[in-house]
Design an enzyme around this catalytic site. Structure first.
Site, PDB file in Angstrom:
ATOM      1  N   CYS A   1      -2.774   6.865   0.249  1.00 50.71           N
ATOM      2  CA  CYS A   1      -1.554   6.988  -0.405  1.00 50.71           C
ATOM      3  C   CYS A   1      -1.982   7.118  -1.837  1.00 50.71           C
ATOM      4  O   CYS A   1      -2.836   6.491  -2.389  1.00 50.71           O
ATOM      5  CB  CYS A   1      -0.627   5.611  -0.220  1.00 50.71           C
ATOM      6  SG  CYS A   1       0.017   5.589   1.395  1.00 50.71           S
TER       7      CYS A   1
ATOM      8  N   ARG B   1      -7.616   4.796  -7.811  1.00 51.18           N
ATOM      9  CA  ARG B   1      -8.188   4.260  -6.537  1.00 51.18           C
ATOM     10  C   ARG B   1      -9.599   4.590  -6.530  1.00 51.18           C
ATOM     11  O   ARG B   1     -10.382   5.143  -5.707  1.00 51.18           O
ATOM     12  CB  ARG B   1      -7.643   4.470  -5.278  1.00 51.18           C
ATOM     13  CG  ARG B   1      -6.030   3.998  -5.345  1.00 51.18           C
ATOM     14  CD  ARG B   1      -5.472   4.200  -3.890  1.00 51.18           C
ATOM     15  NE  ARG B   1      -5.625   2.834  -2.996  1.00 51.18           N
ATOM     16  CZ  ARG B   1      -5.087   2.640  -1.929  1.00 51.18           C
ATOM     17  NH1 ARG B   1      -4.329   3.592  -1.494  1.00 51.18           N
ATOM     18  NH2 ARG B   1      -5.307   1.724  -1.042  1.00 51.18           N
TER      19      ARG B   1
ATOM     20  N   ASP C   1       1.367  -4.868  -1.679  1.00 45.99           N
ATOM     21  CA  ASP C   1       1.985  -4.103  -0.578  1.00 45.99           C
ATOM     22  C   ASP C   1       3.538  -4.566  -0.496  1.00 45.99           C
ATOM     23  O   ASP C   1       4.342  -3.658   0.214  1.00 45.99           O
ATOM     24  CB  ASP C   1       1.218  -4.383   0.644  1.00 45.99           C
ATOM     25  CG  ASP C   1      -0.107  -3.555   0.526  1.00 45.99           C
ATOM     26  OD1 ASP C   1      -0.328  -2.713  -0.617  1.00 45.99           O
ATOM     27  OD2 ASP C   1      -0.817  -3.763   1.417  1.00 45.99           O
TER      28      ASP C   1
ATOM     29  N   ARG D   1       1.922   5.567   9.135  1.00 46.07           N
ATOM     30  CA  ARG D   1       0.343   4.772   8.627  1.00 46.07           C
ATOM     31  C   ARG D   1       0.365   3.661   9.058  1.00 46.07           C
ATOM     32  O   ARG D   1      -0.723   2.899   9.343  1.00 46.07           O
ATOM     33  CB  ARG D   1       0.141   5.439   7.357  1.00 46.07           C
ATOM     34  CG  ARG D   1       0.196   6.486   7.110  1.00 46.07           C
ATOM     35  CD  ARG D   1      -0.241   6.882   5.610  1.00 46.07           C
ATOM     36  NE  ARG D   1      -1.655   6.557   5.390  1.00 46.07           N
ATOM     37  CZ  ARG D   1      -2.392   7.213   4.835  1.00 46.07           C
ATOM     38  NH1 ARG D   1      -1.823   8.048   3.702  1.00 46.07           N
ATOM     39  NH2 ARG D   1      -3.661   6.904   4.745  1.00 46.07           N
TER      40      ARG D   1
ATOM     41  N   LYS E   1      -2.853  -3.801   9.819  1.00 48.59           N
ATOM     42  CA  LYS E   1      -3.286  -2.607   9.886  1.00 48.59           C
ATOM     43  C   LYS E   1      -4.576  -2.988   8.985  1.00 48.59           C
ATOM     44  O   LYS E   1      -5.799  -2.429   9.302  1.00 48.59           O
ATOM     45  CB  LYS E   1      -2.457  -1.598   8.908  1.00 48.59           C
ATOM     46  CG  LYS E   1      -3.346  -0.566   8.413  1.00 48.59           C
ATOM     47  CD  LYS E   1      -2.185   0.303   7.653  1.00 48.59           C
ATOM     48  CE  LYS E   1      -2.006  -0.066   6.223  1.00 48.59           C
ATOM     49  NZ  LYS E   1      -3.161   0.489   5.168  1.00 48.59           N
ATOM     50  N   ASN E   2      -4.300  -3.675   7.825  1.00 50.46           N
ATOM     51  CA  ASN E   2      -5.648  -3.955   6.863  1.00 50.46           C
ATOM     52  C   ASN E   2      -6.647  -4.888   7.439  1.00 50.46           C
ATOM     53  O   ASN E   2      -7.817  -4.911   6.889  1.00 50.46           O
ATOM     54  CB  ASN E   2      -5.035  -4.352   5.657  1.00 50.46           C
ATOM     55  CG  ASN E   2      -4.194  -3.518   4.698  1.00 50.46           C
ATOM     56  OD1 ASN E   2      -4.153  -2.291   5.298  1.00 50.46           O
ATOM     57  ND2 ASN E   2      -3.400  -3.668   3.801  1.00 50.46           N
TER      58      ASN E   2
HETATM   59  C1  UD1 Z   1      -6.329  -2.863  -0.027  1.00 49.82           C
HETATM   60  C2  UD1 Z   1      -5.329  -2.621   0.880  1.00 49.82           C
HETATM   61  C3  UD1 Z   1      -4.076  -2.133   0.527  1.00 49.82           C
HETATM   62  C4  UD1 Z   1      -3.589  -3.266  -0.754  1.00 49.82           C
HETATM   63  C5  UD1 Z   1      -4.760  -3.248  -1.482  1.00 49.82           C
HETATM   64  C6  UD1 Z   1      -4.443  -4.577  -2.725  1.00 49.82           C
HETATM   65  C7  UD1 Z   1      -6.459  -1.979   2.942  1.00 49.82           C
HETATM   66  C8  UD1 Z   1      -6.968  -0.824   3.903  1.00 49.82           C
HETATM   67  N1  UD1 Z   1      -5.844  -1.557   1.821  1.00 49.82           N
HETATM   68  O1  UD1 Z   1      -6.785  -1.593  -0.657  1.00 49.82           O
HETATM   69  O2  UD1 Z   1      -3.007  -2.130   1.279  1.00 49.82           O
HETATM   70  O3  UD1 Z   1      -2.579  -2.573  -1.191  1.00 49.82           O
HETATM   71  O4  UD1 Z   1      -5.946  -3.746  -0.802  1.00 49.82           O
HETATM   72  O5  UD1 Z   1      -4.241  -5.511  -1.704  1.00 49.82           O
HETATM   73  O6  UD1 Z   1      -7.055  -2.986   3.298  1.00 49.82           O
HETATM   74  N2  UD1 Z   1     -10.596  -0.661  -7.702  1.00 49.82           N
HETATM   75  C9  UD1 Z   1     -11.731  -0.212  -8.658  1.00 49.82           C
HETATM   76  N3  UD1 Z   1     -12.723   0.117  -8.162  1.00 49.82           N
HETATM   77  C10 UD1 Z   1     -13.078  -0.044  -6.907  1.00 49.82           C
HETATM   78  C11 UD1 Z   1     -12.215  -0.513  -6.045  1.00 49.82           C
HETATM   79  C12 UD1 Z   1     -10.991  -0.902  -6.449  1.00 49.82           C
HETATM   80  O7  UD1 Z   1     -11.431  -0.273  -9.721  1.00 49.82           O
HETATM   81  O8  UD1 Z   1     -14.246   0.271  -6.350  1.00 49.82           O
HETATM   82  C13 UD1 Z   1      -9.304  -1.095  -8.127  1.00 49.82           C
HETATM   83  C14 UD1 Z   1      -8.079  -0.245  -7.395  1.00 49.82           C
HETATM   84  O9  UD1 Z   1      -8.208   0.902  -8.124  1.00 49.82           O
HETATM   85  C15 UD1 Z   1      -6.952  -1.219  -7.640  1.00 49.82           C
HETATM   86  C16 UD1 Z   1      -7.648  -2.566  -7.200  1.00 49.82           C
HETATM   87  O10 UD1 Z   1      -9.019  -2.357  -8.049  1.00 49.82           O
HETATM   88  O11 UD1 Z   1      -6.514  -1.094  -8.742  1.00 49.82           O
HETATM   89  C17 UD1 Z   1      -7.523  -3.088  -6.161  1.00 49.82           C
HETATM   90  O12 UD1 Z   1      -8.053  -2.474  -4.991  1.00 49.82           O
HETATM   91  P1  UD1 Z   1      -8.670  -3.075  -3.944  1.00 49.82           P
HETATM   92  O13 UD1 Z   1      -8.518  -4.322  -3.623  1.00 49.82           O
HETATM   93  O14 UD1 Z   1      -9.953  -2.221  -3.644  1.00 49.82           O
HETATM   94  O15 UD1 Z   1      -7.602  -2.339  -2.980  1.00 49.82           O
HETATM   95  P2  UD1 Z   1      -7.798  -1.472  -1.672  1.00 49.82           P
HETATM   96  O16 UD1 Z   1      -9.148  -2.107  -0.768  1.00 49.82           O
HETATM   97  O17 UD1 Z   1      -8.141  -0.021  -1.791  1.00 49.82           O
END
Ligand code: UD1
Length: 417
Positions: A116, A121, A306, A398, A22-23
């Site tokens: 979720c 986030r 995850d 999802r 998915k990711n």
């Molecule tokens: C992606 C994955 C999700 C997985 C996560 C971590 C997808 C669609 N989803 O989510 O399944 O759990 O990686 O491996 O690929 N953060 C900030 N600011 C930002 C962006 C992120 O503070 O601009 C923080 C987030 O709140 C979190 C951490 O960084 O605490 C990691 O987030 P991130 O790696 O961005 O996860 P996602 O891309 O949302």
């Protein structure tokens, strides 16, 4: 509202194919906006999150056709830069459309993404990265308005955390920016490599994906290509958890064992045997698992956040005490209260969850409130003494392609009603 009824005391056996990731599929679909012609994406899982991305692409003017696990996307007709609120709220990863729209349409207007509720986030790193590339961004009334009146230009971007989504957003936007972009402290997840592979097949010049520093030499334009999505390492870890809690022996096909390098040793510590042969994993669990000591979630190549929830379900019935430390998301123990309803002995404090293994769980009515938490409840239900009724099945859908059918194929009794 569908529910799952998971009969307890199940034993799994046999072999199953692991779905496409998915990711990986979600950012690749967003990136098709930049690649004119017909993109053919193979091994694309049938999931509500993938359907949500397809709906966004269609809204933007693309043609998207699915035939089984193959999606054909023609983006030549893409003609708009806005994404309506109801489409943005469907998934968290809809934010990668920001970089893709900026690069392809020169502007974007979208509301803050949904997904979720596993933490706050924020998207500050996405916005800072895109601003560094020359985007003008205004945030007001829950909407983000971006434009690139002078085009996008390469920049040096140092991420304060290796965010998966921010790395993807910046990589997509930088692919056709003028000049060189360097992302330092980039995420190293296999899904980043898959996106870079797709973009490079389209004519991009991205170097170092999978390492901490990614260099993107901007090219003038991208052309469409065919691409096969990598196997879903989290779906594989979930099936391993289901086999682990039930003391079962199963074979997983279509896996890349190296992507599970942080996960396999934890199952081995719990007494499971895991053997890989090419793209297959032979997994066998003891009658009762041993405890797992300390499992810390970390960015890749660390233990994936995850996989924390499904593994925690296994720790609930292990012999001894296991400690989990969730370092990525601040609200990722929402499954704990439901596992406690099933008889688990769990205590959480902040990032830490302590699991005192109990000899068995019992069936209960439980509610899933996020994707991986839902998977944990399914795993727990399989080993419970009696049937478990799980509501909130939409969360499961999802990210898992008919998990109930996959488990039934392995001999379990799981029904969707
Ligand atoms: C992606 C994955 C999700 C997985 C996560 C971590 C997808 C669609 N989803 O989510 O399944 O759990 O990686 O491996 O690929 N953060 C900030 N600011 C930002 C962006 C992120 O503070 O601009 C923080 C987030 O709140 C979190 C951490 O960084 O605490 C990691 O987030 P991130 O790696 O961005 O996860 P996602 O891309 O949302």
């Amino acid at each position: 509202m569908s529910k799952l009824i998971v009969a307890g005391r199940q034993k799994l056996s046999g072999a199953t194919e692991v779905q496409g990731a998915k990711n990986s599929a979600l950012p690749v679909l967003a990136a098709t906006l930049l690649a004119k012609g017909e993109n053919v994406i193979y091994n694309c899982p049938v999931l509500s999150d993938v359907e949500a991305s397809s709906r966004v692409l269609r809204y933007l003017g693309c043609t998207v056709n699915r035939s089984s696990h193959t999606l054909a996307v023609k983006s030549a007709g893409a003609c708009r830069g806005d994404i309506p609120d109801e489409l943005m709220r469907k998934t968290r990863s809809s934010i990668v459309f920001l970089g893709a729209l900026l690069a392809s349409a020169g502007n974007a207007r979208l509301s803050l993404p949904g997904g979720c509720e596993i933490g706050q986030r924020p998207i500050d790193m996405h916005l800072r990265g895109l601003r560094a590339l020359g985007a003008l961004i205004k945030e007001k009334h829950g909407y983000i308005e971006c434009s690139a009146p002078y085009g996008l230009s390469g920049a040096r971007i140092a991420l304060s955390f290796p965010s998966v989504g921010a790395t993807e957003d910046i990589m997509i936007a930088a692919a056709t920016a003028s000049g060189t972009t360097t992302i330092t402290n980039a995420a190293r997840e296999p899904e980043i490599c898959d996106l870079a592979d797709y973009l490079n097949k389209c004519g991009a010049e991205i170097y170092g994906a999978g390492e901490g520093v990614i260099v993107i030499e901007g090219v003038k334009e991208l052309h469409a290509c065919s691409h096969t999505i990598i196997p879903d390492r989290i779906a594989a870890a979930t099936l391993m958890s289901c086999a682990a809690v039930t003391g079962s022996e199963i074979t997983l096909k279509n896996v890349i064992p190296s992507h599970l390098a942080a996960v396999i040793p934890v199952f081995e510590e719990a007494g499971c045997t895991v053997k890989s042969h090419g793209c297959e994993l032979a997994f066998s669990a003891p009658q009762r698992l041993k405890s797992m000591k300390t499992v810390r979630t970390m960015p890749y190549p660390g233990f994936p956040t995850d996989a924390q929830a499904p593994l925690l379900a296994a720790a609930c019935v292990a012999k001894g005490t296991s400690v989990f430390v969730e370092n990525i998301f601040e609200n990722r123990y929402r499954h704990v209260s439901e596992l406690i309803r099933m008889g688990a002995n769990l205590k959480t404090e902040g990032k830490v969850c302590v699991a005192e293994g109990v000899p068995c769980l019992y069936g209960a009515k439980v509610e899933a409130t996020d994707l991986r938490g839902a998977a944990a409840l399914v795993a727990a239900g399989l080993c419970a003494e009696s049937a478990t009724v799980i509501s909130g099945v939409r969360f499961l859908e999802r990210g898992y392609e008919s998990l109930e059918q996959t488990l039934c194929g392995l001999g379990a009794d799981v029904k969707k009603i």
